[in-house]
Design a protein around this motif. Structure first.
Motif, PDB file in Angstrom:
ATOM      1  N   ALA A  76      17.179  -8.980 -14.955  1.00  0.00           N
ATOM      2  CA  ALA A  76      16.698 -10.007 -14.024  1.00  0.00           C
ATOM      3  C   ALA A  76      17.823 -10.938 -13.595  1.00  0.00           C
ATOM      4  CB  ALA A  76      15.570 -10.816 -14.665  1.00  0.00           C
ATOM      5  N   GLU A  77      18.927 -10.934 -14.322  1.00  0.00           N
ATOM      6  CA  GLU A  77      20.058 -11.790 -13.973  1.00  0.00           C
ATOM      7  C   GLU A  77      20.862 -11.255 -12.789  1.00  0.00           C
ATOM      8  OE1 GLU A  77      20.984 -14.634 -14.920  1.00  0.00           O
ATOM      9  OE2 GLU A  77      19.840 -15.013 -16.737  1.00  0.00           O
ATOM     10  N   PHE A  78      20.693  -9.988 -12.464  1.00  0.00           N
ATOM     11  CA  PHE A  78      21.614  -9.357 -11.536  1.00  0.00           C
ATOM     12  C   PHE A  78      20.991  -9.125 -10.162  1.00  0.00           C
ATOM     13  CE2 PHE A  78      22.962  -8.443 -15.825  1.00  0.00           C
ATOM     14  CZ  PHE A  78      24.306  -8.780 -15.767  1.00  0.00           C
ATOM     15  N   ASP A  79      21.843  -8.796  -9.206  1.00  0.00           N
ATOM     16  CA  ASP A  79      21.436  -8.596  -7.814  1.00  0.00           C
ATOM     17  C   ASP A  79      20.496  -7.392  -7.722  1.00  0.00           C
ATOM     18  OD1 ASP A  79      21.191  -8.227  -5.118  1.00  0.00           O
ATOM     19  OD2 ASP A  79      23.307  -7.802  -4.736  1.00  0.00           O
ATOM     20  N   CYS A  80      19.232  -7.654  -7.405  1.00  0.00           N
ATOM     21  CA  CYS A  80      18.232  -6.577  -7.344  1.00  0.00           C
ATOM     22  C   CYS A  80      18.665  -5.473  -6.386  1.00  0.00           C
ATOM     23  CB  CYS A  80      16.889  -7.135  -6.894  1.00  0.00           C
ATOM     24  SG  CYS A  80      16.169  -8.355  -8.006  1.00  0.00           S
ATOM     25  N   TRP A  96      28.754  -4.881 -12.500  1.00  0.00           N
ATOM     26  CA  TRP A  96      27.445  -5.485 -12.276  1.00  0.00           C
ATOM     27  C   TRP A  96      27.596  -6.728 -11.402  1.00  0.00           C
ATOM     28  CZ3 TRP A  96      22.922  -4.260 -15.594  1.00  0.00           C
ATOM     29  CH2 TRP A  96      23.118  -3.077 -16.301  1.00  0.00           C
ATOM     30  N   SER A  97      26.747  -6.809 -10.400  1.00  0.00           N
ATOM     31  CA  SER A  97      26.802  -7.949  -9.478  1.00  0.00           C
ATOM     32  C   SER A  97      25.748  -8.977  -9.883  1.00  0.00           C
ATOM     33  CB  SER A  97      26.553  -7.459  -8.044  1.00  0.00           C
ATOM     34  OG  SER A  97      26.579  -8.537  -7.138  1.00  0.00           O
ATOM     35  N   TRP A  98      26.197 -10.109 -10.399  1.00  0.00           N
ATOM     36  CA  TRP A  98      25.279 -11.158 -10.830  1.00  0.00           C
ATOM     37  C   TRP A  98      24.516 -11.700  -9.622  1.00  0.00           C
ATOM     38  CZ3 TRP A  98      26.392 -16.919 -11.688  1.00  0.00           C
ATOM     39  CH2 TRP A  98      25.337 -17.522 -12.380  1.00  0.00           C
ATOM     40  N   GLY A  99      23.219 -11.835  -9.741  1.00  0.00           N
ATOM     41  CA  GLY A  99      22.426 -12.357  -8.639  1.00  0.00           C
ATOM     42  C   GLY A  99      22.800 -13.789  -8.319  1.00  0.00           C
ATOM     43  N   THR A 100      22.995 -14.078  -7.042  1.00  0.00           N
ATOM     44  CA  THR A 100      23.483 -15.405  -6.653  1.00  0.00           C
ATOM     45  C   THR A 100      22.454 -16.228  -5.886  1.00  0.00           C
ATOM     46  OG1 THR A 100      24.432 -14.455  -4.636  1.00  0.00           O
ATOM     47  CG2 THR A 100      25.880 -14.633  -6.557  1.00  0.00           C
TER      48      THR A 100
END
Length: 520
Positions: free
Chosen positions: A304-308, A337-341
């Motif tokens: 859930a932390e990352f870019d969906c 991994w791309s952290w959701g921003t």
């Protein structure tokens, strides 16, 4: 994933009328059957007594008139406080939050979480609700003394705090009383919202209980993780200013503006800035708690932390991830991994102390490895959280203008980034209306048309068969991701520049327009 409808800056919430008024007779059968055996979810600093004390016609339950019931609407012939319960009970989507736990979608979610099909009347079904859902979907819980509060959904005491400490004094001195949450403070208001719409760590929960900043939301560690999302819970994409503008106001919006304007401030800009900090700080604290408490490999990485949309996209079609958009990944290589921003989009550019290294970038890089360095993630998240306390801007209007008007020759990194910019642009337009004589006339027709065009590009594309819930006048997207959106598209960026040009023209002759570098 979440299906989003963007309308004039509001992330709109589908609302429905909610039967009953919170009395015991209105409780669903499963609650009546199990309330006697439930346990308190947590210790309560102030007991909650339900909406019955608020709904009387001599208090907050007068019949509303005017445009009440519409997003942004409010009674005009009576003082707002006289109709606040009526407006909330008839039109506010929070009213339906508890019964949402028994819809077909929720029943399927609970069964998936439990690993087997469960009947809503079963003890096991309610056990799932108590562990994962009820604290954000209702004011009460399943204990005998609070079962009567359940069916009211997210009601008065969820945000204003348990009424046992302030009810008597409140009737004599509105706004007073021990335990009454001071929502006129925009920082407190933002914290109350993000506790559920972003998440709250155990430490934040404890601090909220002591200060009253989180109203009735006090369950330690409440969050929406990937397990809930995979079962069917919508992704959390919260932006304070747009959400509040979408709600039918059961309070006096004009007083919000009055409290900001005497000091030369703008309510819309202040609300946006307070929301940015509250959302980002809660998100960063959640990262820290998740990585510190994770048991590898089961609990980390928390997806859930990352870019969906870094994973959930069409791998067959050509899209911006293979083209110019790849340059916007900020140095990340394929496989990282791309952290959701969504929650932290503008933080680095908003911090007033620019001598510090880009802490958000350091945190993002620490999270890029599937097996992250737990100590590094915790350290950078802690630094980031502290900076948001010590280096947050005070000039809300200037900060908002700096974000919206910054040049973006390479476009945006993602749909999240572009959508957050759009919501900030809407807040900037609203601040312009508050700043200039003439109100709505201060917003040019060209600006309004450009904003609508940007919104249409951001809406999820209705492709193929209409989605569930479509009607002859409203087509619901069949996709719940921005399958065709390209944040580097030249036509889209031209619309962005049109919005910026029109906003600059509107601001001419007033405060100087700050210029700045866009966030990474």
């Amino acid at each position: 994933m979440i299906r989003i409808v963007l309308s004039c800056g509001a992330v709109l919430i589908a609302a429905g009328l909610f039967p009953g008024d919170g009395r015991a007779a209105d409780l669903s059968p499963e609650v009546r059957a199990h309330s006697a055996t439930g346990a308190n979810l947590s210790e309560m600093p102030f007991a909650r007594i339900g909406v019955s004390s608020c709904r009387g016609s001599g208090c907050h339950g007068r019949e509303a008139s005017g445009s009440t019931g519409q997003a942004g609407g409010q009674a005009t012939s009576l003082a707002a406080w006289q109709t606040s319960f009526t407006v909330w009970s008839q039109s506010d989507p929070h009213r339906n939050a508890y019964f949402d736990l028994f819809t077909p979608r929720s029943k399927r979610m609970v069964s998936l979480l439990a690993g087997r099909e469960l009947a809503p009347q079963s003890t096991e079904y309610l056990a799932v609700l108590k562990s994962a859902c009820i604290d954000c979907h209702s004011t009460g819980n399943f204990s005998p003394e609070e079962a009567v509060v359940l069916s009211g959904g997210v009601s008065c005491e969820s945000c204003h705090g348990g009424a046992s400490g302030w009810l008597e004094s409140h009737s004599k001195e509105p706004g007073g009383g021990a335990g009454l949450t001071k929502l006129v403070d925009l920082n407190v208001r933002a914290q109350v919202c993000v506790a559920c719409h972003v998440g709250m760590t155990e430490a934040e929960s404890a601090a909220g209980i002591r200060s009253g900043a989180t109203g009735g939301r006090r369950q330690p560690g409440q969050e929406v993780n990937h397990r809930l999302i995979a079962a069917g819970h919508p992704r959390l994409v919260f932006e304070l200013a747009s959400y509040l503008s979408a709600l039918p106001a059961h309070w006096d919006r004009s007083q919000d503006e009055v409290r900001s304007t005497p000091t030369g401030g703008s309510f819309s800009a202040e609300l946006w800035l307070h929301g940015q900090r509250a959302v980002a700080k809660s998100a960063v604290e959640l990262v820290r708690q998740r990585v510190e408490s994770a048991t590898f490999p089961g609990d980390w990485p928390e997806l859930a932390e990352f870019d969906c949309y870094a994973c959930h996209h069409d791998v067959a079609s050509a899209n911006f991830r293979r083209g110019a958009g790849a340059a916007n990944r900020g140095g990340l290589r394929p496989g990282q991994w791309s952290w959701g921003t969504w929650n932290t989009q503008f933080v680095d550019s908003l911090l007033t102390d620019q001598s510090e290294p880009k802490r958000l970038e350091l945190l993002r890089l620490a999270l890029a490895k599937p097996w992250s360095d737990r100590a590094a993630v915790s350290r950078e998240a802690g630094h980031m959280s502290q900076l948001m306390d010590t280096s947050w801007p005070v000039d809300a209007r200037g900060a908002l203008q700096r974000v919206v008007l910054a040049e973006r020759p390479a476009g945006f990194a993602s749909w999240d980034a572009a959508t957050q910019w759009y919501l900030a642009a809407i807040a900037c337009e609203q601040a312009l209306k508050e700043q200039k004589p003439g109100g709505a006339a201060a917003s040019s027709q060209r600006l309004r048309e450009a904003l609508v065009a940007v919104r249409l590009r951001l809406e999820f594309e209705p492709e193929g068969a209409p989605g569930v819930g479509s009607t002859p006048t409203r087509r619901v997207a069949a996709w719940d991701s921005p399958i065709r959106f390209d944040p580097t598209d030249r036509e889209f960026l031209e619309l962005v520049r049109t919005v910026q040009t029109e906003l600059k023209a509107g601001l001419a002759g007033h405060a100087a327009v700050p210029r700045g570098k866009p966030p990474d």
